[in-house]
Design an enzyme around this catalytic site. Structure first.
Site, short mmCIF file in Angstrom:
data_model
loop_
_atom_site.label_atom_id
_atom_site.label_comp_id
_atom_site.label_asym_id
_atom_site.label_seq_id
_atom_site.Cartn_x
_atom_site.Cartn_y
_atom_site.Cartn_z
N ASP A 87 0.84 -1.20 0.00
CA ASP A 87 0.00 0.00 0.00
C ASP A 87 0.87 1.24 0.00
O ASP A 87 2.07 1.18 0.29
CB ASP A 87 -0.81 0.05 1.31
CG ASP A 87 -1.88 -1.00 1.36
OD1 ASP A 87 -2.22 -1.54 0.32
OD2 ASP A 87 -2.37 -1.25 2.47
N LYS A 132 -3.73 3.13 -2.32
CA LYS A 132 -5.10 3.65 -2.36
C LYS A 132 -5.07 5.06 -1.86
O LYS A 132 -4.78 5.32 -0.72
CB LYS A 132 -6.00 2.84 -1.41
CG LYS A 132 -6.41 1.53 -1.96
CD LYS A 132 -7.51 0.95 -1.08
CE LYS A 132 -7.49 -0.54 -1.14
NZ LYS A 132 -6.43 -1.11 -0.32
N MET A 162 -8.67 7.68 9.55
CA MET A 162 -9.17 8.26 8.29
C MET A 162 -10.18 9.38 8.54
O MET A 162 -11.19 9.48 7.84
CB MET A 162 -9.83 7.16 7.42
CG MET A 162 -8.86 6.08 7.02
SD MET A 162 -9.68 4.69 6.20
CE MET A 162 -10.24 3.74 7.61
N1 SAH Z 1 -4.32 -0.98 8.86
C1 SAH Z 1 -3.93 0.34 9.31
C2 SAH Z 1 -5.01 1.37 9.07
C3 SAH Z 1 -5.25 1.66 7.61
S1 SAH Z 1 -6.45 2.90 7.40
C4 SAH Z 1 -3.58 0.27 10.80
O1 SAH Z 1 -3.83 -0.74 11.45
O2 SAH Z 1 -3.02 1.26 11.30
C5 SAH Z 1 -5.45 4.32 7.13
C6 SAH Z 1 -5.52 5.24 8.33
O3 SAH Z 1 -4.70 4.78 9.39
C7 SAH Z 1 -5.00 6.64 8.04
O4 SAH Z 1 -5.97 7.44 7.40
C8 SAH Z 1 -4.71 7.14 9.44
O5 SAH Z 1 -5.88 7.52 10.10
C9 SAH Z 1 -4.18 5.87 10.11
N2 SAH Z 1 -2.70 5.81 10.10
C10 SAH Z 1 -1.94 4.89 9.49
N3 SAH Z 1 -0.63 5.12 9.72
C11 SAH Z 1 -0.57 6.22 10.49
C12 SAH Z 1 0.49 6.98 11.06
N4 SAH Z 1 1.77 6.65 10.89
N5 SAH Z 1 0.17 8.06 11.81
C13 SAH Z 1 -1.12 8.41 12.03
N6 SAH Z 1 -2.15 7.75 11.51
C14 SAH Z 1 -1.90 6.66 10.75
#
Ligand code: SAH
Length: 256
Positions: free
Chosen positions: A37, A59, A171
């Site tokens: 991703d 995405k 998100m």
């Molecule tokens: N599977 C991922 C989530 C994917 S959805 C998990 O478990 O973290 C994508 C969302 O995750 C982003 O829009 C944000 O809200 C959050 N996110 C992912 N990485 C991040 C990071 N390093 N810092 C802050 N938010 C993060």
């Protein structure tokens, strides 16, 4: 089907390669094919051998991307060629990561699947910003929700935020105004403390704090960008205990 490869749904954590599991690091170091991703950091991709093939299925809201069905079909097609497929996802594959859908399709196609957990953004951000998700004096319930536009107004969040509870919104940057409104309509006080953690566990991390009613302004005035998490609840107002050096490395903006 003895020549079928395995699909490994691997969590890459929030960005810092040190936050990978050993299992994820080992799989990556021996990878032949990595399907990843946009959220997976460059440092983590660099752990795979240079001989590995990389396919990005990033995405992003504005950009044309592979539909989920095409991603699932790609994983299955490659595994059926006899290759192991490392499907690398930000955070944890099973938290807002569509890992469940990919695993279901793979199983239906007779392709073996292994799921390697990752540190989800909520855990990574909480640790990096030193915000406890639960705390005996402030919160004994923590919920994770998705703040995307689609169906936001239909989602029932009542009871998920408020006294003694922590709500973590993934998100939610784009929909911060609707989120603040929705929570206040559900009866949450406008002065409930909130924090936004942008780019958690990455060098460019920012932690900002404020109050629920000011959440939309905080997002626009500080130009908060994805990836960011919004955390709602009293735990965000507690002392973070970050030392001076760490604080200097972050931009902590106190509003109010
Ligand atoms: N599977 C991922 C989530 C994917 S959805 C998990 O478990 O973290 C994508 C969302 O995750 C982003 O829009 C944000 O809200 C959050 N996110 C992912 N990485 C991040 C990071 N390093 N810092 C802050 N938010 C993060």
């Amino acid at each position: 089907m003895e020549n079928t490869g395995t699909i490994y749904l691997v969590g890459a954590g929030p960005g810092d390669p040190d936050l990978l599991t050993l299992r994820a690091a080992r799989l990556l170091e021996n990878a032949e094919l990595v399907v990843h991703d946009g959220l997976v950091s460059r440092e983590i991709l660099a752990m795979a051998p240079t001989s590995a093939e990389f396919i990005s299925v990033a995405k992003q809201r504005a950009r044309h991307t592979l539909p989920q069905d095409d991603i699932n079909a790609l994983l299955i097609r490659e595994a059926k060629k006899g290759r192991d497929v490392i499907r690398l996802k930000g955070g944890d594959p099973l938290v807002f990561g569509r890992g469940g859908e990919e695993a279901e399709d793979a199983r239906a196609a007779g392709v073996p699947v292994e799921i390697v957990p990752g540190i989800s953004a909520a855990n990574g951000a909480a640790a990096a910003a030193q915000i406890a998700l639960t705390h005996r004096d402030a919160s004994s319930i923590v919920s994770f929700v998705a703040g995307q536009c689609k169906g936001l107004s239909d989602q029932d969040w009542s009871g998920l935020a408020g006294k003694g509870r922590t709500l973590v919104i993934y998100m939610g940057v784009k929909t911060a105004p609707q989120i603040a409104e929705k929570l206040m309509e559900d009866g949450l006080a406008p002065d409930v403390p909130v924090a936004i953690i942008e780019n958690a566990a990455r060098p460019e991390m920012r932690v900002v704090r404020g109050l629920l009613a000011g959440l939309p302004d905080l997002v626009t005035s500080l130009q908060i960008k994805s990836p960011a998490l919004i955390v709602i609840g009293d735990v965000t107002a507690r002392q973070t205990g970050l030392d001076d050096r760490t604080l200097a490395a972050l931009t902590i903006e106190e509003t109010q």
